[in-house]
Design an enzyme around this catalytic site. Structure first.
Site, PDB file in Angstrom:
ATOM      1  CE1 TYR A   1      14.188  31.336   4.287  1.00 57.42           C
ATOM      2  CE2 TYR A   1      14.371  28.949   4.025  1.00 57.42           C
ATOM      3  CZ  TYR A   1      14.187  30.216   3.475  1.00 57.42           C
ATOM      4  OH  TYR A   1      14.001  30.366   2.135  1.00 57.42           O
TER       5      TYR A   1
ATOM      6  CE  LYS B   1      -0.322  -0.289   5.011  1.00 53.93           C
ATOM      7  NZ  LYS B   1      -1.115  -0.801   6.142  1.00 53.93           N
TER       8      LYS B   1
HETATM    9  C1  LIG Z   1      -0.320  -1.811   6.785  1.00 60.40           C
HETATM   10  C2  LIG Z   1      -0.899  -3.077   7.238  1.00 60.40           C
HETATM   11  C3  LIG Z   1      -0.078  -4.186   7.463  1.00 60.40           C
HETATM   12  C4  LIG Z   1       1.442  -4.123   7.402  1.00 60.40           C
HETATM   13  O1  LIG Z   1       1.921  -3.495   8.567  1.00 60.40           O
HETATM   14  P1  LIG Z   1       3.509  -3.363   8.855  1.00 60.40           P
HETATM   15  O2  LIG Z   1       3.576  -2.834  10.232  1.00 60.40           O
HETATM   16  O3  LIG Z   1       4.035  -2.385   7.844  1.00 60.40           O
HETATM   17  O4  LIG Z   1       4.095  -4.693   8.686  1.00 60.40           O
HETATM   18  C5  LIG Z   1      -0.685  -5.382   7.785  1.00 60.40           C
HETATM   19  N1  LIG Z   1      -2.028  -5.483   7.891  1.00 60.40           N
HETATM   20  C6  LIG Z   1      -2.843  -4.428   7.698  1.00 60.40           C
HETATM   21  C7  LIG Z   1      -4.310  -4.592   7.850  1.00 60.40           C
HETATM   22  C8  LIG Z   1      -2.314  -3.187   7.376  1.00 60.40           C
HETATM   23  O5  LIG Z   1      -3.120  -2.155   7.205  1.00 60.40           O
END
Ligand SMILES: *Cc1c(COP(=O)(O)O)cnc(C)c1O
Length: 357
Positions: A252, A34
């Site tokens: 800055y 994702k």
């Molecule tokens: C993002 C997500 C994961 C992966 O999580 P990590 O901590 O990056 O391993 C797994 N299951 C769900 C439902 C998620 O949303």
């Protein structure tokens, strides 16, 4: 070559997947890609991880993009889909769907297409984000069993605090196992931290994200300790050097002042590239492979670095802000964030350069 650049190491991705398999040898692996593969470039990540048993994405649009790119692997929509049209598109793209809400159950029951979905029924085991509450779970399961658009039901939940070895996760696991074990369905619980720290959560399917990209979810253990290799190295160059006298400010609002005659290297990366503007003085960066520290406010296109102790450093030197030699986990606390957010918010003007593909 342009800079900054995010170099993505396909061999590291594959090697990190192998670490997951060694840690969870009896589980199948849904590689979570994702948020554009945690900023690494979703499609190429998916190709590099072609050996995973499936891919997990948050949004239907990601699944569409993966299919358009020719990815044929199993795709799991981790938030499911919304409304009858999205169910139709998810069917067309051959996606497996999470069902976490009554509205999704309604839509699935109304779905009139011929596709039969693999549905992952989600339990809210205590995180109170997505999922059916314990008292509503059996009824949701019964509705899925009766639904003609469902070919197979699996069960899943998500952990809120799996990077700790504490009672929160133990309770979530007990709630989940007590409720779903009697159903005899395939189960999934573990994100990266649970792959590493909660073997009892591995079950049939694990869902790692972060560790595949070579970062550690654990507060006091480095990725290297687990044999993980950073997949992204975000680097740039020094484009100038300033000599400043004692008491002189840098950048800055002059939030850094020289305590001694100092050399300040100016590197071409800033918050316009996703380097957090709030990063504090003292945050580590690598200049020519050696550690130095941020001195002064992060600008849109530049950062300033105290290179006084690196007399050899000069314009044109490579600067690594995270990745090989300097884990993103080291920078994150100086920016009051996590390595998850650092890699996700690298902006689109930073090219992704693949190696080892
Ligand atoms: C993002 C997500 C994961 C992966 O999580 P990590 O901590 O990056 O391993 C797994 N299951 C769900 C439902 C998620 O949303």
């Amino acid at each position: 070559m342009s800079f900054p650049v995010a170099t993505i190491d396909a061999a590291a991705l594959r090697s990190n997947l192998a670490v997951v398999r060694r840690m969870a040898p009896r589980s199948r692996v849904i590689a979570v890609v994702k948020a554009n593969g945690y900023g690494h470039g979703m499609i190429r990540v998916a190709r590099a991880l072609a050996d995973a048993d499936g891919l997990g994405v948050a949004r239907l649009a990601d699944a569409v993009a993966l299919r358009e790119a020719g990815v044929t692997q199993r795709i799991l929509l981790l938030e499911g889909v919304f409304g009858v049209e999205q169910f139709a598109l998810a069917a067309k793209e051959q996606c497996e769907i999470v069902v976490h809400s009554p509205e999704q159950l309604d839509a699935l029951e109304q779905f009139a297409g011929s596709h039969r979905f693999i549905v992952w029924l989600k339990l809210n085991s205590g995180m109170n984000r997505l999922g059916f509450r314990v008292e509503d779970f059996a009824a949701a399961h019964a509705r899925l069993q009766r639904c003609s658009s469902v070919s197979q039901i699996r069960v899943m939940t998500h952990l809120s605090s799996s990077e700790e070895r504490g009672h929160v996760t133990a309770t979530q696991l007990k709630v989940f196992d007590d409720l779903v074990a009697p159903l005899g369905l395939e189960r999934s619980v573990a994100n990266s931290a649970a792959v590493i720290g909660w073997p009892e959560a591995h079950q049939d399917w694990v869902r790692p994200g972060l560790m595949l990209y070579g970062m550690s979810p654990m507060p006091n253990q480095t990725a290297a300790e687990f044999g993980l290799r950073p997949a992204m190295t975000l680097s740039t160059q020094l484009i100038g050097v300033q000599n400043v006298g004692v008491g002189e400010p840098v950048g800055y609002n002059g939030i850094w002042r020289a305590q001694r005659p100092s050399r300040i290297g100016i590197a071409a990366i800033g918050y316009g590239d996703g380097f957090p503007r709030g990063t504090r003085n003292g945050a580590p960066v690598l200049v020519g492979g050696k550690e130095a520290t941020i001195a002064g406010r992060v600008s849109m296109d530049m950062i300033s670095i105290d290179i006084t102790d690196l007399p050899q450093a000069k314009a044109g030197d490579e600067v690594v802000v995270w990745g090989e030699g300097l884990p993103a986990e080291r920078l994150a606390p100086y920016a009051d964030t996590t390595c998850y957010e650092l890699v996700c918010r690298v902006t689109s003007r930073v090219p992704l350069l693949w190696k080892g593909a």
